[in-house]
Write a protein that holds these residues in place. Structure first.
Motif, PDB file in Angstrom:
ATOM      1  N   TYR A 257     -25.847   8.581  20.038  1.00 56.97           N
ATOM      2  CA  TYR A 257     -27.185   9.150  19.895  1.00 56.97           C
ATOM      3  C   TYR A 257     -28.256   8.129  20.273  1.00 56.97           C
ATOM      4  CZ  TYR A 257     -31.420  10.780  17.562  1.00 56.97           C
ATOM      5  OH  TYR A 257     -32.710  11.147  17.293  1.00 56.97           O
TER       6      TYR A 257
ATOM      7  N   MET B 246     -20.642   8.245  16.753  1.00 58.81           N
ATOM      8  CA  MET B 246     -21.667   9.285  16.801  1.00 58.81           C
ATOM      9  C   MET B 246     -23.067   8.675  16.796  1.00 58.81           C
ATOM     10  SD  MET B 246     -20.216  12.369  14.328  1.00 58.81           S
ATOM     11  CE  MET B 246     -21.625  13.432  14.678  1.00 58.81           C
TER      12      MET B 246
ATOM     13  N   PHE C  92     -24.912  17.784  19.240  1.00 56.67           N
ATOM     14  CA  PHE C  92     -23.489  17.513  19.084  1.00 56.67           C
ATOM     15  C   PHE C  92     -22.766  18.858  19.063  1.00 56.67           C
ATOM     16  CE2 PHE C  92     -25.292  13.635  17.349  1.00 56.67           C
ATOM     17  CZ  PHE C  92     -24.440  12.649  17.813  1.00 56.67           C
TER      18      PHE C  92
END
Length: 538
Positions: free
Chosen positions: A495, A491, A344
């Motif tokens: 992932y 997020m 990230f």
């Protein structure tokens, strides 16, 4: 003597009677009018301007006098203090420190001939700061020389100073903001103070050429404001490439600065264009006052257009998007998805508005235990900091990079990441998100404010927004803010299912590559020179 302190008034009366000193009692006119009134009653060839909280030793005063009266020198003013680089005295202006060879008005010895030539202190300055800076600029403009006398604490002492306090009928910060606008309108050009007085006449060009006078542009700097400096430079370079002549005497002036930094040119009467933007839905009073002085506004987002209209700007507003270096920020080659660890990336100025605090909190909450599989890379640049330029491992899987990177190096950083996160609380445009998008990052960001120009469900993972109380500088506002649970979910989802977002990534990169500096300059030229271009076409 302004009569505001009874004990002081009684003491001054005693001194007046015993020493034969002339005392003016005109009420509290403010520092500028008070000094001018006092000088107006004097006849000496030399003038000492001294604040009531300064005590000069006889040796220091003698040194000032001898330096000013030496033969074969061109010194016009001698002072014991240089202008301070604090936010109040600097009036919020960005400038290089070596250019601050100015004297503070608290202790000056001045040749009467110079005072008469420039007309003393300008009474347009009220109870705030800046009149001494303006005075020094005007001295320089007529060829005068300023000289600073170094001194020790014994040579020049400062007693208790009663600072101006805000009352119901007096707003100190409002006075400072107005004085700031006077300074900027007279002396601030191309990002720094310029004491050269223009001739006051803008010479029109009848040859049909496209000419622009670049006025307010931020100088090179680190941290906050670095983006606007870079953008402004790109715009000027591309304008020249497309045939625009940068000419200080052009009948059209272009500025590229934050709203509150603009002030109309008080020397030249010409058309003033301001290319600017806002990050929030609310504007401060000094921002609103600034845009009312503009002949034509240019902005890079529909959000800014709406905000300017909502705050009463009735003049023309043109929409011209910003660009990126598409030759540098290019899509990465296939095969990158398997790179580990999963990265990230956040890039931005060290401002809470950029949401770095939300990134750290969300990352530690979700990925703390996955030390080897997931990492967070934070890239920023500190302004005037002892931190220095370095890459620091602040945790096993969290990196802080404070280096000044070239565009090529920044591109490589974008290409090293899987996800670019920008949970911003408001953007004028959102340059870093657009650059990351062009390089093939999956972008997670809200679509409010300026980000809405390219953030949507086809090009990014959109974070839902809400509103919260915040501050823009010292100005309280209702700010946009990303919803933390939704940001964390995005997020986590990116992932777990990263491979499913290839189409979104490609859509984003394709859209980002349409935002070029060539396009910015071309659209700006079409707005500024529509009549000239039509004449050429005919």
């Amino acid at each position: 003597e302004n009569g505001t302190d009874k004990k002081v008034s009684e003491f001054i009366k005693i001194v007046e009677d015993e020493a034969g000193i002339t005392v003016l009692r005109n009420g509290n006119l403010g520092w500028v009018k008070g000094v001018n009134a006092g000088v107006g009653k004097s006849f000496s060839p030399y003038l000492l301007i001294l604040n009531d909280d300064h005590v000069l030793s006889p040796a220091t005063l003698n040194k000032m006098y001898l330096r000013l009266t030496e033969e074969a020198n061109s010194i016009s003013v001698v002072g014991v203090e240089t202008a301070k680089l604090d936010p109040v005295h600097a009036l919020g202006m960005v400038t290089d420190s070596q250019e601050w060879d100015f004297l503070a008005g608290s202790g000056l010895l001045i040749k009467r001939s110079v005072w008469d030539e420039i007309g003393g202190f300008d009474e347009e300055f009220k109870f705030g700061y800046g009149e001494d800076l303006d005075f020094c600029c005007r001295v320089k403009a007529v060829g005068g020389v300023l000289h600073h006398i170094p001194h020790t604490e014994e040579d020049c002492r400062f007693t208790d100073h009663k600072r101006l306090r805000e009352t119901d009928d007096f707003d100190l910060m409002e006075c400072i903001n107005k004085n700031r606008r006077v300074i900027r309108g007279r002396w601030w050009r191309k990002g720094r103070l310029d004491h050269t007085v223009p001739d006051g006449v803008v010479r029109p060009h009848a040859d049909g050429s496209m000419r622009v006078a670049p006025r307010h542009f931020l100088p090179s700097q680190d941290g906050v404001g670095k983006g606007m400096h870079t953008h402004g430079h790109k715009i000027l370079v591309e304008l020249e490439k497309q045939g625009v002549i940068l000419d200080d005497n052009a009948p059209v002036a272009l500025s590229y600065v934050p709203c509150a930094s603009f002030a109309r040119d008080r020397w030249n009467k010409r058309e003033e264009w301001l290319f600017t933007m806002v990050e929030h839905d609310q504007m401060a009073k000094n921002q609103i006052e600034a845009i009312q002085e503009v002949d034509r506004l240019v902005t890079c987002s529909n959000h800014s257009v709406k905000v300017f209209r909502d705050h009463g700007h009735e003049g023309p507003i043109d929409y011209v998007p910003l660009g990126i270096d598409t030759d540098v920020f290019q899509y990465r080659e296939p095969g990158w998805a398997g790179i580990m660890p999963f990265r990230f990336l956040w890039v931005g100025a060290p401002s809470m508005r950029k949401g770095w605090d939300l990134v750290l909190g969300a990352f530690y909450s979700m990925f703390g235990p996955l030390r080897k599989e997931v990492e967070l890379y934070l890239k920023t640049t500190f302004e005037d900091s002892d931190y220095g330029e370095q890459v620091e491992q602040i945790d096993e899987n969290v990196t802080l990079d404070t280096r000044n990177l070239s565009s090529t190096e920044l591109c490589k950083l974008y290409q090293s990441a899987h996800i670019f996160v920008l949970p911003s609380r408001g953007e004028g445009f959102g340059q870093t998100a657009l650059e990351a998008m062009a390089c093939g990052c999956l972008v997670i960001a809200p679509k409010y404010t300026g980000l809405g120009e390219f953030i949507n469900n086809d090009t990014a993972l959109v974070v839902e927004g809400t509103t919260t109380e915040a501050y823009s500088g010292t100005f309280p506002i209702i700010s946009d803010s990303p919803e933390i649970p939704d940001f964390m979910n995005k997020m986590a989802e990116s992932y777990r299912r990263f491979h499913k977002y290839r189409e979104v990534i490609e859509n984003g990169s394709k859209l980002a590559r349409t935002f070029t500096w060539e396009r910015t300059a071309s659209e700006l030229i079409s707005k500024m020179f529509s009549e000239e271009l039509q004449h050429v076409a005919e």
